[in-house]
Design a protein around this motif. Structure first.
Motif, PDB file in Angstrom:
ATOM      1  N   GLN A   1      63.491 -87.738   7.587  1.00 32.18           N
ATOM      2  CA  GLN A   1      63.837 -88.431   6.352  1.00 32.18           C
ATOM      3  C   GLN A   1      62.607 -88.406   5.459  1.00 32.18           C
ATOM      4  OE1 GLN A   1      66.751 -89.727   5.412  1.00 32.18           O
ATOM      5  NE2 GLN A   1      67.876 -89.462   7.343  1.00 32.18           N
TER       6      GLN A   1
ATOM      7  N   TYR B   1      60.619 -93.073   6.303  1.00 29.10           N
ATOM      8  CA  TYR B   1      61.977 -93.624   6.342  1.00 29.10           C
ATOM      9  C   TYR B   1      62.662 -93.359   7.685  1.00 29.10           C
ATOM     10  CZ  TYR B   1      66.456 -94.727   3.908  1.00 29.10           C
ATOM     11  OH  TYR B   1      67.639 -95.270   3.474  1.00 29.10           O
ATOM     12  N   ASP B   2      62.142 -92.402   8.464  1.00 26.43           N
ATOM     13  CA  ASP B   2      62.738 -92.139   9.786  1.00 26.43           C
ATOM     14  C   ASP B   2      62.138 -93.056  10.853  1.00 26.43           C
ATOM     15  OD1 ASP B   2      60.252 -91.054  10.309  1.00 26.43           O
ATOM     16  OD2 ASP B   2      60.952 -88.997  10.543  1.00 26.43           O
ATOM     17  N   ASN B   3      61.444 -94.099  10.426  1.00 23.92           N
ATOM     18  CA  ASN B   3      60.872 -95.149  11.293  1.00 23.92           C
ATOM     19  C   ASN B   3      59.719 -94.659  12.167  1.00 23.92           C
ATOM     20  OD1 ASN B   3      63.190 -96.264  10.266  1.00 23.92           O
ATOM     21  ND2 ASN B   3      64.220 -96.539  12.232  1.00 23.92           N
TER      22      ASN B   3
ATOM     23  N   SER C   1      62.419 -99.786  11.605  1.00 25.94           N
ATOM     24  CA  SER C   1      62.879 -99.451  10.257  1.00 25.94           C
ATOM     25  C   SER C   1      61.742 -98.705   9.546  1.00 25.94           C
ATOM     26  CB  SER C   1      63.305-100.715   9.507  1.00 25.94           C
ATOM     27  OG  SER C   1      63.958-100.347   8.300  1.00 25.94           O
ATOM     28  N   THR C   2      61.951 -98.410   8.257  1.00 29.42           N
ATOM     29  CA  THR C   2      60.976 -97.624   7.485  1.00 29.42           C
ATOM     30  C   THR C   2      59.534 -98.091   7.701  1.00 29.42           C
ATOM     31  OG1 THR C   2      62.639 -97.287   5.780  1.00 29.42           O
ATOM     32  CG2 THR C   2      60.342 -96.892   5.145  1.00 29.42           C
TER      33      THR C   2
ATOM     34  N   TRP D   1      56.130 -98.148   6.026  1.00 33.62           N
ATOM     35  CA  TRP D   1      55.704 -97.976   4.630  1.00 33.62           C
ATOM     36  C   TRP D   1      54.238 -97.570   4.493  1.00 33.62           C
ATOM     37  CZ3 TRP D   1      58.385 -97.571   0.220  1.00 33.62           C
ATOM     38  CH2 TRP D   1      59.728 -97.975   0.221  1.00 33.62           C
TER      39      TRP D   1
ATOM     40  N   ARG E   1      60.104-110.638   4.522  1.00 31.43           N
ATOM     41  CA  ARG E   1      60.656-109.528   3.741  1.00 31.43           C
ATOM     42  C   ARG E   1      59.779-108.297   3.980  1.00 31.43           C
ATOM     43  NH1 ARG E   1      64.886-110.856   0.667  1.00 31.43           N
ATOM     44  NH2 ARG E   1      64.805-108.989  -0.601  1.00 31.43           N
TER      45      ARG E   1
ATOM     46  N   PHE F   1      55.103-103.816   2.405  1.00 31.74           N
ATOM     47  CA  PHE F   1      54.918-102.519   1.757  1.00 31.74           C
ATOM     48  C   PHE F   1      53.522-101.944   1.933  1.00 31.74           C
ATOM     49  CE2 PHE F   1      58.479-104.094  -0.960  1.00 31.74           C
ATOM     50  CZ  PHE F   1      59.379-103.094  -0.637  1.00 31.74           C
TER      51      PHE F   1
END
Lengths: 159, 343
Positions: free
Chosen positions: B157, B176-178, B206-207, B209, B260, B263
């Motif tokens: 990804q 994005y492919d973790n 998950s992603t 960053w 949350r 990033f």
């Protein structure tokens, strides 16, 4: 899209009546913080047009009043929508429309999460991940074709 | 007694305004530490300079080169060149010519959005990555020539970030492919993925960053949409490149601190890990010296709520002696913080 509609014959439901909102806050105090409720958020998005039909998301029951969950104190909004068919390839466009409308309508302090209703989409996790990746959303909103598509869907919601 | 192991707080020094859209990336100049570069959805880069009065002002605006969002920026180790990665599918190289910044080259090749750019320690290699799932390695040649030497496929990804190891020519990418992938040269000018850190290796769900290294380069921290940060370590740093690869392994996971997406993460030279997240807060973590029976543990040192009005996209410690931290946000501003002891 002349050929191959994803859902050629969607069921169309009646719109709910719009309620009349009373304004309890003092109209002379322009700095008063007006609390937002979930119905008000629903009003922002109910009239968004479906990307492939001349009906609103409310008329197709993609959205209902229950779609909006709000935690006003923390400034969190979650919108859960139901695609009309479970392999709907328009789900990401609908999600993008919801995000853009709320981005434009709500104060910037709100954090918005958008998802498809559990069990209503074949690739639910992938759709949800894409809709909540703000970098992908930012890139999509620099694509003029996609922006035209979103703007067309959003037009009735500003009426 | 660890000197940073006391109560600390972040004191807001200044808010830098000027960008007209969200600020995505930040980079402190490694040699002239009074300079800070920022890049934005407004398609510009701004160079901020700290004057003798300690306050920052905008020294230059680099514009009319990128046609879409500028997602990240990175100074060359010499501090003379700045690379900028844009959604317009290009990476621009800017040179500081007597205080004026000129675009001297544009690296083209990615199919679409370029999301991150990084220089290796010697300044001889640049890496870029993007939505086309690839990682590109470019060689810096005399005369402002940049030649692509490798296109690395492996991520499934889009790739969110590339970062060279601080001392070795080993490249790290995440997305994005973790997963986090580690790339090394085989001595024959061929680059290969030598390790993948994914869910099976106690990795993210998950992603991923961002990633950052500690000062000695034997530990790495990664942050993710799965709301955790993870610390990874390697035993034999010098076995990294030619004489056999020393694998990285998961050391610990910090969960329950963020609610949350995280990033940005950056490890200071003094060992303080800063995170910037979509909950508008900055958090500082430090290694906990007490009772390390099961390997290193980290604790929350400080948390600055509402550091910005909106999501934080980037957080960067100054490379200078001063304990300065810069943060960039969707609110369009950059804020400068001082890490101060409260005792």
């Amino acid at each position: 899209m002349v050929s191959g509609l994803i859902n050629a014959n969607p069921t169309v439901y009646e719109k709910k009546e719009r309620r009349i909102r009373d304004h309890p806050s003092d109209p002379t105090d322009e700095y008063a913080v007006e609390p937002i409720d979930d119905l008000e958020i629903f009003d922002h998005i109910r009239d968004i047009k479906d990307p492939e039909h001349p009906y609103s998301l409310e008329e197709l029951k993609v959205l209902t009043e229950e779609s909006v969950e709000l935690d006003d104190k923390r400034g969190h909004v979650r919108v859960t929508f139901t695609p009309t068919v479970e392999h709907c390839s328009m789900a990401t466009v609908i999600g993008l429309c919801l995000r853009v409308k709320l981005m434009r309508s709500l104060p910037s302090r709100y954090k918005v999460d958008i998802r498809v209703a559990p069990g209503t989409h074949a690739t639910e996790a992938a759709v949800n991940k894409q809709l909540n990746d703000k970098e992908r959303v930012a890139a999509a909103l620099e694509n003029p074709n996609l922006v035209d598509m979103v703007d067309e869907c959003l037009a009735p919601s500003y009426a | 007694m660890n000197s940073i192991d006391e109560m600390v707080e972040l004191r807001h020094l200044q808010t830098l305004e000027g960008h007209t859209d969200r600020v995505w990336g930040l980079a402190w100049n490694p040699t002239n530490t009074n300079l800070l570069a920022s890049c934005s959805g407004d398609k510009t880069v701004r160079i901020w300079e700290q004057s003798s009065s300690a306050s920052f002002h905008c020294k230059a605006v680099l514009e009319e080169t990128h046609t879409r969002t500028i997602r990240s920026c990175a100074w060359s180790p010499s501090g003379k060149m700045l690379a900028t990665a844009s959604f317009d599918a290009t990476t621009a190289i800017w040179e500081d010519i007597g205080g004026d910044f000129e675009c001297i080259s544009t690296l083209e090749g990615h199919e679409n959005e370029v999301k991150s750019v990084s220089w290796n320690a010697s300044g001889s290699l640049i890496a870029t990555c993007g939505r086309d799932k690839s990682v590109w390695i470019w060689e810096v040649e005399p005369g402002n020539e940049f030649e692509c030497v490798s296109v690395l496929q492996g991520h499934t990804q889009d790739v969110k970030m590339v970062q060279w190891h601080p001392s070795m020519d080993v490249l790290f990418s995440c997305g994005y492919d973790n997963s986090i992938k580690i790339w090394a040269e085989d001595g024959d000018d061929d680059w290969h993925c030598v390790q993948t850190l994914n869910e099976a290796s106690s990795g993210h769900t998950s992603t991923v960053w961002a990633l950052s290294f500690n000062a000695s380069g034997d530990k790495m921290v990664t942050c993710s949409d799965d709301l955790t940060i993870k610390i990874w370590g390697t035993d034999n740093l010098h076995g990294q490149s030619n004489e056999g690869f020393a694998p990285w392994k998961h050391l610990c996971t910090m969960s329950g601190y963020h609610d949350r997406t995280i990033f940005s993460v950056h490890w200071s030279r003094d060992g303080v890990i800063a995170t910037g997240a979509a909950d508008d807060a900055i958090r500082l973590f430090v290694e906990n010296d007490d009772g390390q029976v099961d390997g290193p543990m980290y604790k929350l040192l400080s948390k600055k709520e509402k550091a910005h009005e909106m999501d934080l996209n980037s957080i960067q410690w100054s490379p200078s002696e001063k304990p300065l931290l810069a943060s960039a946000s969707d609110d369009g501003t950059i804020r400068i913080w001082e890490c101060a002891s409260t005792s």
